[in-house]
Design an enzyme around this catalytic site. Structure first.
Site, PDB file in Angstrom:
ATOM      1  N   LYS A 185       0.931  -1.247  -0.207  1.00  0.00           N
ATOM      2  CA  LYS A 185       0.011  -0.105   0.101  1.00  0.00           C
ATOM      3  C   LYS A 185       0.776   1.241   0.013  1.00  0.00           C
ATOM      4  O   LYS A 185       1.626   1.674   0.804  1.00  0.00           O
ATOM      5  CB  LYS A 185      -1.023   0.054   1.382  1.00  0.00           C
ATOM      6  CG  LYS A 185      -1.792   1.078   1.022  1.00  0.00           C
ATOM      7  CD  LYS A 185      -2.468   1.611   2.342  1.00  0.00           C
ATOM      8  CE  LYS A 185      -2.021   2.807   2.912  1.00  0.00           C
ATOM      9  NZ  LYS A 185      -1.921   4.190   1.903  1.00  0.00           N
ATOM     10  N   GLY A 227       6.978   4.957   7.917  1.00  0.00           N
ATOM     11  CA  GLY A 227       6.082   6.269   8.119  1.00  0.00           C
ATOM     12  C   GLY A 227       6.164   6.977   9.486  1.00  0.00           C
ATOM     13  O   GLY A 227       7.261   6.925  10.166  1.00  0.00           O
ATOM     14  N   THR A 241       6.063   7.824  13.543  1.00  0.00           N
ATOM     15  CA  THR A 241       6.087   7.308  14.708  1.00  0.00           C
ATOM     16  C   THR A 241       4.829   6.766  15.272  1.00  0.00           C
ATOM     17  O   THR A 241       4.502   5.865  16.073  1.00  0.00           O
ATOM     18  CB  THR A 241       6.875   7.802  15.805  1.00  0.00           C
ATOM     19  OG1 THR A 241       8.195   7.965  15.173  1.00  0.00           O
ATOM     20  CG2 THR A 241       7.098   7.060  16.891  1.00  0.00           C
ATOM     21  N   VAL A 256       1.813   6.469  13.695  1.00  0.00           N
ATOM     22  CA  VAL A 256       0.838   5.316  12.853  1.00  0.00           C
ATOM     23  C   VAL A 256       1.870   4.110  13.140  1.00  0.00           C
ATOM     24  O   VAL A 256       1.326   2.652  13.096  1.00  0.00           O
ATOM     25  CB  VAL A 256       0.925   5.571  11.503  1.00  0.00           C
ATOM     26  CG1 VAL A 256       0.100   4.451  10.772  1.00  0.00           C
ATOM     27  CG2 VAL A 256       0.003   6.941  11.309  1.00  0.00           C
ATOM     28  N   GLU A 278      10.169   1.595  10.112  1.00  0.00           N
ATOM     29  CA  GLU A 278      11.069   2.371   9.903  1.00  0.00           C
ATOM     30  C   GLU A 278      10.381   3.878  10.140  1.00  0.00           C
ATOM     31  O   GLU A 278       9.314   4.219   9.317  1.00  0.00           O
ATOM     32  CB  GLU A 278      11.423   2.298   8.640  1.00  0.00           C
ATOM     33  CG  GLU A 278      12.302   1.132   8.040  1.00  0.00           C
ATOM     34  CD  GLU A 278      13.659   1.111   8.602  1.00  0.00           C
ATOM     35  OE1 GLU A 278      14.196   2.214   9.161  1.00  0.00           O
ATOM     36  OE2 GLU A 278      14.300   0.367   8.876  1.00  0.00           O
ATOM     37  N   CYS A 283      13.269  11.688   6.728  1.00  0.00           N
ATOM     38  CA  CYS A 283      13.526  10.829   8.054  1.00  0.00           C
ATOM     39  C   CYS A 283      14.705  11.210   8.591  1.00  0.00           C
ATOM     40  O   CYS A 283      15.089  11.398   9.830  1.00  0.00           O
ATOM     41  CB  CYS A 283      13.019   9.462   8.304  1.00  0.00           C
ATOM     42  SG  CYS A 283      14.045   8.654   6.905  1.00  0.00           S
ATOM     43  N   GLU A 333       9.836  15.921  15.403  1.00  0.00           N
ATOM     44  CA  GLU A 333      10.113  15.917  13.967  1.00  0.00           C
ATOM     45  C   GLU A 333       9.245  16.905  13.113  1.00  0.00           C
ATOM     46  O   GLU A 333       8.002  17.091  13.103  1.00  0.00           O
ATOM     47  CB  GLU A 333       9.749  14.484  13.136  1.00  0.00           C
ATOM     48  CG  GLU A 333      10.268  14.379  11.801  1.00  0.00           C
ATOM     49  CD  GLU A 333       9.979  13.035  11.223  1.00  0.00           C
ATOM     50  OE1 GLU A 333       8.758  12.443  11.514  1.00  0.00           O
ATOM     51  OE2 GLU A 333      10.681  12.387  10.761  1.00  0.00           O
TER      52      GLU A 333
END
Ligand code: NAD
Length: 500
Positions: free
Chosen positions: A187, A240, A242, A244, A262, A296, A394
């Protein structure tokens, strides 16, 4: 705000309508998701709006392909040859794939082309590993026992990817899962699905059997969530945010799936007075503004020795002013658009919050109106303290925070005083300093006198809330396997009740 002007490069452009791929069949969804190019403000792609039923059909197809299909039963060499063919086809369509990533994500076209080159290398590297996957044998357990440890494909893998490196990130997962003999449901982000859907065409042409790779487009809650809960899925590989990522782990717990995550980063660059400052200033600008900071790995937190902080910040500001922010399709552009207007607003809120907390704006600080889409001026915040939100969270935008230190111990403490641990940079001409700091910083990758270099051979992933597991490197295929022990008895077995 000036009126948006469609760039010349899109003069003859028609938005592309995609379908998703389930069990080898190109499938419509229940409606379409329109992607408005962040750097051009026109609709560039439409993807099917998949739902839970589509995800379930894709998972059933992957299950059938794993339990009864040829892919897991092929030799490593056969899978390797198909992956090599896929790599060649990706290389042949690299311009088309880079164009899609550029217009859908707003990243500069030159950078998108570079990412495609990196992706081709990863597919070739994974193809080589398909032939090298092996277990172990133990001939040291006595005359009566031989131990053999097998590596078996783990099964059906859900692969969920973000928008910031659409083709590169699916390439960090899918070829390794395929090399191991797994089957998959992929996805992509609902904002950048185009290149992943073209990859579906490429894989069929390369000879990947129907059902081995299924690609379902749609939103996280509609399509992603069922991919994390379905009992027929054995493993989830997620890249994606942190937030989710945590939800994914909770969902996976219901059926105890293996999870590889990741996630986000807030990466420090620690700079000592004896560093090659010319090299560092360039790397600081690259680290902060590459991919508009939507990365990231962004080096968004500078930790400078107080004796050089003022001079170095001024030099970074001078260079940052020269960075070319503009039309993502212009080959000379270095920084493209921000992914959505809402995200631009969120970045602005971080800057505002930092100023309220006592930081000062040394450069930029706001949006840049180019009459094309949403852009932001490269920004530098000085006087940032370690406990400010902008130093801990972030931001995911072109915002560089400058902090200072006096002693090595203090630099390490500040570097580690956050929840993330993805990567870090250390700058010094002294080898002892680099190694001391490099070993103490809690991060999955530490660059020394460079920043954000990568290679297919080098493992990549995060400590703490930056994730679980590692991608790339020679063990990447093993991540997609189960370990089975064959404990084999040789000769007469000693009975439990009666010694023989
Ligand atoms: P995101 O978490 O919002 O979305 C990532 C993917 O998860 C998308 O495909 C999304 O549709 C899907 N998703 C959303 N909700 C879901 C749910 N409930 N269940 C299952 N799937 C769901 O992240 P994003 O905004 O697309 O990407 C940016 C984030 O990704 C940043 O935090 C960045 O640091 C991180 N990232 C990490 C790495 C790394 O390698 N560590 C690389 C790139 C990006």
């Amino acid at each position: 705000m000036t009126a948006h002007v469609k760039p010349k490069a899109l003069d003859n452009f028609k938005a592309r309508d995609f379908r998703m791929m389930i069990d080898g069949v190109w499938t419509e969804g229940d409606g379409m998701i329109e992607r408005i190019a962040p750097g051009h403000s026109v609709v560039v792609s439409r993807y099917p709006a998949g739902n839970k039923a589509d995800a379930e059909r894709a998972i059933a197809a992957a299950r059938k392909a794993f339990d009864n299909g040829p892919w897991p039963r092929m030799t490593g060499a056969e899978r390797s040859n198909i992956l090599l063919k896929a790599a060649d086809l990706i290389a042949a369509r690299a311009d088309e794939l880079a164009f899609l990533d550029c217009i859908e994500s707003g990243k500069p076209i030159s950078q998108a082309k570079g990412e495609l080159g990196g992706a081709v290398d990863i597919w070739r590297y994974a193809a080589a590993l398909a032939r090298d996957l092996h277990g172990e044998s133990y001939n040291t357990l006595g005359d009566g026992t031989l131990g053999v440890v097998l590596r078996e494909a783990i099964g059906v893998v859900s692969i969920i990817t973000p928008w910031n490196f659409p083709f590169l990130i699916v390439s960090q997962k899918l070829p390794f899962a395929l090399a191991a003999g797994c089957t998959t449901v992929v996805k992509p982000s609902e904002m950048t699905s185009g290149s992943t859907l073209v990859l579906g065409e490429i894989l069929i042409e390369a000879g990947v059997p129907a059902g081995v790779v299924n690609i379902v487009t749609g939103t996280g809650p509609e399509v992603g969530a069922p991919m994390t809960t379905d009992p027929d899925v054995d493993m989830i590989s997620f890249t994606g945010s942190t937030g989710v990522g945590k939800l994914t782990m909770v969902n996976a717990a219901q059926t105890l799936k293996k999870v590889s995550l990741e996630l986000g980063g807030k990466n420090p660059q620690i700079v000592f007075p004896d560093a090659d400052l010319d090299a560092f200033v360039d790397a600081a600008v690259f680290g902060a503004y590459f991919n508009a900071g939507e990365c990231c790995n962004a080096g968004s937190r500078l930790i400078l020795h107080t004796s050089i902080a003022e001079e170095v910040t001024a030099r970074i500001a001078e260079l940052a002013k020269k960075v070319k922010v503009g039309d993502p399709l212009d080959p000379t552009t270095q920084v493209g658009a921000i992914i959505t207007p809402q995200h631009l607003e969120k970045i602005g809120d971080y800057v505002e919050g930092a100023v309220k907390a006592g930081a000062s704006v040394t450069l930029g600080g706001g949006a840049l109106d180019l009459g094309l889409g949403q852009f932001m001026v490269p920004t530098i915040l000085s006087g940032v303290e370690p406990d400010m939100a902008v130093a801990r969270e972030e931001v995911f935008g072109p915002v560089l925070s400058v902090l200072t230190f006096e002693t090595t111990k203090e630099a390490i403490r500040i570097a580690n005083a956050i929840d993330y641990g993805l990567s870090a940079g250390v700058w010094s001409r002294d080898f002892d300093t680099c190694l001391t700091v490099g070993r103490k910083v809690r991060a999955g990758t530490v660059w020394m006198n460079t920043f954000m270099d990568g290679a297919s051979e080098l493992p990549f992933g995060g400590y703490r809330q930056s994730g679980l597991g590692r991608e790339l490197g020679r063990h990447a295929v093993e991540d997609y396997t189960e370990t089975k022990t064959l404990n084999m008895h040789i000769g007469a077995r000693t009975g439990w009740w009666m010694p023989r």
